[in-house]
Design a protein around this motif. Structure first.
Motif, PDB file in Angstrom:
ATOM      1  N   ASP A  23      14.557  55.019  58.999  1.00  0.00           N
ATOM      2  CA  ASP A  23      15.005  54.309  59.612  1.00  0.00           C
ATOM      3  C   ASP A  23      16.308  53.095  59.018  1.00  0.00           C
ATOM      4  OD1 ASP A  23      17.408  54.522  61.599  1.00  0.00           O
ATOM      5  OD2 ASP A  23      15.955  53.888  63.040  1.00  0.00           O
ATOM      6  N   GLY A  66      13.202  48.168  66.630  1.00  0.00           N
ATOM      7  CA  GLY A  66      14.189  49.747  66.285  1.00  0.00           C
ATOM      8  C   GLY A  66      14.400  50.072  64.867  1.00  0.00           C
ATOM      9  N   ARG A  67      14.874  49.085  63.793  1.00  0.00           N
ATOM     10  CA  ARG A  67      15.618  49.414  62.273  1.00  0.00           C
ATOM     11  C   ARG A  67      15.622  48.686  61.595  1.00  0.00           C
ATOM     12  NH1 ARG A  67      20.872  52.450  63.346  1.00  0.00           N
ATOM     13  NH2 ARG A  67      19.682  54.253  63.513  1.00  0.00           N
ATOM     14  N   ASP A 112      35.127  56.664  68.365  1.00  0.00           N
ATOM     15  CA  ASP A 112      33.696  56.371  68.804  1.00  0.00           C
ATOM     16  C   ASP A 112      32.878  56.471  67.450  1.00  0.00           C
ATOM     17  OD1 ASP A 112      33.997  58.705  67.175  1.00  0.00           O
ATOM     18  OD2 ASP A 112      32.601  59.425  67.264  1.00  0.00           O
ATOM     19  N   GLN A 137      33.681  50.017  67.003  1.00  0.00           N
ATOM     20  CA  GLN A 137      33.537  48.936  67.949  1.00  0.00           C
ATOM     21  C   GLN A 137      33.685  47.609  67.604  1.00  0.00           C
ATOM     22  OE1 GLN A 137      31.083  50.564  70.898  1.00  0.00           O
ATOM     23  NE2 GLN A 137      31.653  48.434  71.473  1.00  0.00           N
ATOM     24  N   PRO A 151      28.060  47.073  74.256  1.00  0.00           N
ATOM     25  CA  PRO A 151      26.641  46.338  73.498  1.00  0.00           C
ATOM     26  C   PRO A 151      26.564  44.837  72.794  1.00  0.00           C
ATOM     27  CG  PRO A 151      27.602  48.078  71.784  1.00  0.00           C
ATOM     28  CD  PRO A 151      28.776  48.060  73.716  1.00  0.00           C
ATOM     29  N   GLU A 192      21.917  45.000  68.999  1.00  0.00           N
ATOM     30  CA  GLU A 192      21.838  46.442  70.143  1.00  0.00           C
ATOM     31  C   GLU A 192      22.789  47.502  69.570  1.00  0.00           C
ATOM     32  OE1 GLU A 192      20.982  45.242  74.738  1.00  0.00           O
ATOM     33  OE2 GLU A 192      23.472  44.799  73.523  1.00  0.00           O
ATOM     34  N   HIS A 193      24.434  47.043  69.302  1.00  0.00           N
ATOM     35  CA  HIS A 193      24.744  48.495  68.595  1.00  0.00           C
ATOM     36  C   HIS A 193      24.368  48.782  66.232  1.00  0.00           C
ATOM     37  CE1 HIS A 193      28.352  51.242  67.550  1.00  0.00           C
ATOM     38  NE2 HIS A 193      28.439  50.033  66.552  1.00  0.00           N
ATOM     39  N   GLU A 241      21.221  49.349  65.916  1.00  0.00           N
ATOM     40  CA  GLU A 241      19.971  49.680  66.252  1.00  0.00           C
ATOM     41  C   GLU A 241      20.468  51.142  66.897  1.00  0.00           C
ATOM     42  OE1 GLU A 241      16.413  46.365  67.209  1.00  0.00           O
ATOM     43  OE2 GLU A 241      17.815  47.165  69.204  1.00  0.00           O
ATOM     44  N   SER A 242      21.282  51.253  67.094  1.00  0.00           N
ATOM     45  CA  SER A 242      21.445  52.507  67.937  1.00  0.00           C
ATOM     46  C   SER A 242      22.758  53.639  67.164  1.00  0.00           C
ATOM     47  CB  SER A 242      22.457  52.599  69.098  1.00  0.00           C
ATOM     48  OG  SER A 242      23.765  51.467  69.326  1.00  0.00           O
ATOM     49  N   VAL A 243      23.635  53.009  66.123  1.00  0.00           N
ATOM     50  CA  VAL A 243      24.518  54.233  65.662  1.00  0.00           C
ATOM     51  C   VAL A 243      23.545  55.124  64.485  1.00  0.00           C
ATOM     52  CG1 VAL A 243      26.347  51.983  65.322  1.00  0.00           C
ATOM     53  CG2 VAL A 243      24.395  51.983  63.440  1.00  0.00           C
ATOM     54  N   PRO A 244      23.804  56.159  64.685  1.00  0.00           N
ATOM     55  CA  PRO A 244      23.048  57.329  63.844  1.00  0.00           C
ATOM     56  C   PRO A 244      23.627  56.613  62.607  1.00  0.00           C
ATOM     57  CG  PRO A 244      25.295  57.561  65.300  1.00  0.00           C
ATOM     58  CD  PRO A 244      24.815  56.350  65.519  1.00  0.00           C
TER      59      PRO A 244
END
Length: 441
Positions: A16, A94-95, A187, A190, A215, A219-220, A222-225
Motif C-alpha cells: 500500500d 495506514g500507508r 472526485d 480535493q 479531511p 487523512e486524504h 491515507e484514504s485515496v485508492p
C-alpha cells in the motif's frame, strides 16, 4: 536528482504505497509543507530537528523552520528556494509514501516534469494571498498531460488572509473549472485549506477553519485508492549492457543487463528482441544475489536467453503478445525546456530507454496555450515551457508504446547534441487529445 535520488521498489515499502509529488510557484510554501508532513508523521530523527531548530534560531526565528528539513542543498538554503527534485520517504499507520519535492521556479519546470512523471497524486500548492497564478495553470496542464490520476489543491497560508472562507471558496471554484477542462472529474480533485507553518489541516483537522468540513491532508493521502495507472502490459526490458565475462567458469556466458521498465518477466517466457523481431525464450534471470524465477517492474537483472541471438545496447526485449512496433516516424507531445525556441527541421538527439538516436523535428502541429486552455494550430515555434504536438523522424527505430498505454516506455527526452542538455520531455502519441479543449481562433 536531489540528495536522495534512489526510489525504493514497491516491495521495499509495502504493497500500500502511494507515490506523490509537490508542485506550485516559488514561495507558496512547498518545502515548509513537506517538512511539516515529515515532522508530524515523526519521519525525522531528533538530531535533525535539533539541527533545524539551531539553524532557525540563527536566522532569528521563534520556532523551527521546517523547510530546512527539505532544502538540504546549500544553494537551496542560501536562495530560499527549492532547485532540484529530492525524494523523501515517510509513513503513517495506514500507508507508506514516496514524495518527490519539486521546484516551483519557472526555470526548473523540467525538474517538476521529472518528479511528477511517476506520481499517483500531486499536491499543487497556491498561496491564499495570490490565488491561482500562471505557474498554477502551467503545472496543472503538465499534470494532465502526464496522466496524474489525482490532485490535491493545498491552499496554503490560509491564516494570512482576512476572509479565509471566501478566499478558499473562490480559489477552489476557479481551480475546479481548470481541472474540469483538463479532464479530471470532481472526485479526483480535493481542495484543502492549510497552514503549513502552523500545521492547520495537515495531520489533523483544524478548529481554525470551521468553514471546511473535509479531511486533513494526511487523512486524504491515507484514504485515496491506489489503483494501477493503466492496464498492465507485457514485459519491456531495454538492454543497457551486454555481459560477456569470458572466464573459465563461464566460457559461453552471454547476458543482457538492464532494468525491467514495465511488466514482469519469468523463466520460460517467450519474448521478442526489438527492433530485429527475433523471438526466443528466457532461460535464466540473474542478479548479484542469485537467480530469480520472476522479475517485476523496477528490478535490475541480467536476462539469459535460450538462443544465441544478436542483441545490443538500446534493443528492447518485449513480450511477444503485445510487443510495440518499432518506428522511425511518430507524433509526440512535448514540453519544450530549451532556452532557444524549437523550430521545424531542428536536428537533435532523442533518448528513449537505453537508446539514443539522432532525430529531426518534421513539423510543429499544435501549441497548447495552458493559460487560456486552448489549442493553436501550426505554430512557428515552441518557446521555453510551451507544450505542443510535433512529428519526429529518428535515424534508428524506436521501440515505444503510446504514453496512454504505458508511461515508462511511452516517454522520452530530446537532447542538445552539442552540449548534452535536456531540451524537451516528450510523450509518444497525442496526449493533448485527452484534454477537453477548444481550437484557438
Amino acid at each position: 536528482m536531489g540528495e536522495s535520488a534512489h526510489q525504493p521498489r514497491q516491495s521495499e515499502l509495502g504493497s500500500d504505497l502511494l507515490r506523490i509529488a509537490t508542485a506550485g510557484s516559488v514561495d507558496d510554501g512547498k518545502s515548509t509543507l513537506v517538512g511539516r508532513l515529515l515532522y508530524d508523521t515523526k519521519s525525522v530523527l531528533a538530531d535533525q530537528i535539533d539541527a533545524v531548530t539551531r539553524a532557525s534560531v540563527d536566522k532569528g526565528l521563534d520556532g523551527p523552520d521546517l523547510s530546512l528539513l527539505v532544502d538540504g542543498l546549500r544553494a537551496e538554503r542560501e536562495q530560499g528556494i527549492t532547485i532540484d527534485v529530492a525524494y523523501r520517504y515517510f509513513a503513517t499507520p495506514g500507508r507508506s509514501f514516496v514524495l518527490a519535492d519539486t521546484p516551483g521556479h519557472v526555470q526548473y519546470t523540467r525538474n517538476t516534469v521529472s518528479g511528477a512523471s511517476t506520481a499517483q497524486l500531486v499536491m499543487l500548492l497556491v498561496d491564499a494571498r495570490n490565488g491561482v497564478v500562471t505557474q498554477t495553470r502551467r503545472h496543472a496542464a503538465v499534470m494532465a498531460l502526464l496522466g496524474v490520476p489525482r490532485l490535491v489543491l493545498a491552499v496554503n497560508k490560509i491564516d494570512l488572509v482576512d476572509d479565509p472562507a471566501t478566499v478558499f471558496a473562490e480559489i477552489s471554484a476557479e481551480f475546479a473549472q481548470i481541472t474540469e477542462v483538463l479532464g479530471w472529474s470532481p472526485d479526483q480533485v480535493q481542495a484543502i485549506p492549510v497552514s503549513a507553518l502552523h500545521g492547520d489541516n495537515v495531520a489533523s483537522r483544524s478548529a481554525n477553519t470551521p468553514y471546511y468540513q473535509g479531511p486533513s491532508l494526511i487523512e486524504h493521502l491515507e484514504s485515496v485508492p491506489v489503483v494501477p495507472d493503466r492496464e498492465p502490459v507485457g514485459v519491456r526490458f531495454p538492454v543497457q549492457y551486454v555481459i560477456r565475462p569470458r572466464t573459465a567458469e563461464y566460457p559461453d556466458y552471454r547476458g543482457y543487463a538492464g532494468q525491467v521498465a514495465a511488466g514482469r518477466v519469468s523463466i520460460g517466457d517467450e519474448v521478442v528482441v526489438l527492433p530485429s523481431g527475433v523471438t526466443t525464450t528466457v532461460e535464466r534471470i540473474d542478479t548479484a544475489d542469485g537467480s530469480l524465477p520472476t522479475a517485476h517492474t523496477g528490478r535490475s537483472v541480467t536476462l539469459i536467453l535460450a538462443d544465441d541471438v544478436d542483441v545490443s545496447r538500446g534493443d528492447v526485449i518485449a513480450a511477444v503478445a503485445d510487443a510495440p512496433e518499432p518506428v522511425t516516424q511518430f507524433s509526440a507531445t512535448v514540453c519544450w525546456l530549451g532556452d532557444k525556441p524549437l523550430r521545424p527541421g531542428a536536428r537533435l538527439l532523442l533518448k528513449h530507454g537505453t537508446r539514443t538516436t539522432p532525430v529531426i523535428v518534421g513539423s510543429l502541429d499544435t501549441r497548447f496555450d495552458e493559460q487560456e486552455l486552448r489549442l493553436a494550430d501550426d505554430p512557428e515555434s515552441l518557446e521555453l515551457n510551451q507544450i505542443g504536438r510535433i512529428s519526429v523522424t529518428t535515424a534508428e527505430p524506436v521501440t515505444a508504446d503510446d504514453y496512454t498505454v504505458n508511461r515508462e516506455t511511452g516517454s522520452f527526452l530530446i537532447i542538445d547534441p552539442q552540449g548534452g542538455n535536456t531540451l524537451a520531455a516528450g510523450l509518444v502519441g497525442d496526449a493533448l487529445s485527452a484534454l477537453h479543449l477548444r481550437e484557438l481562433v
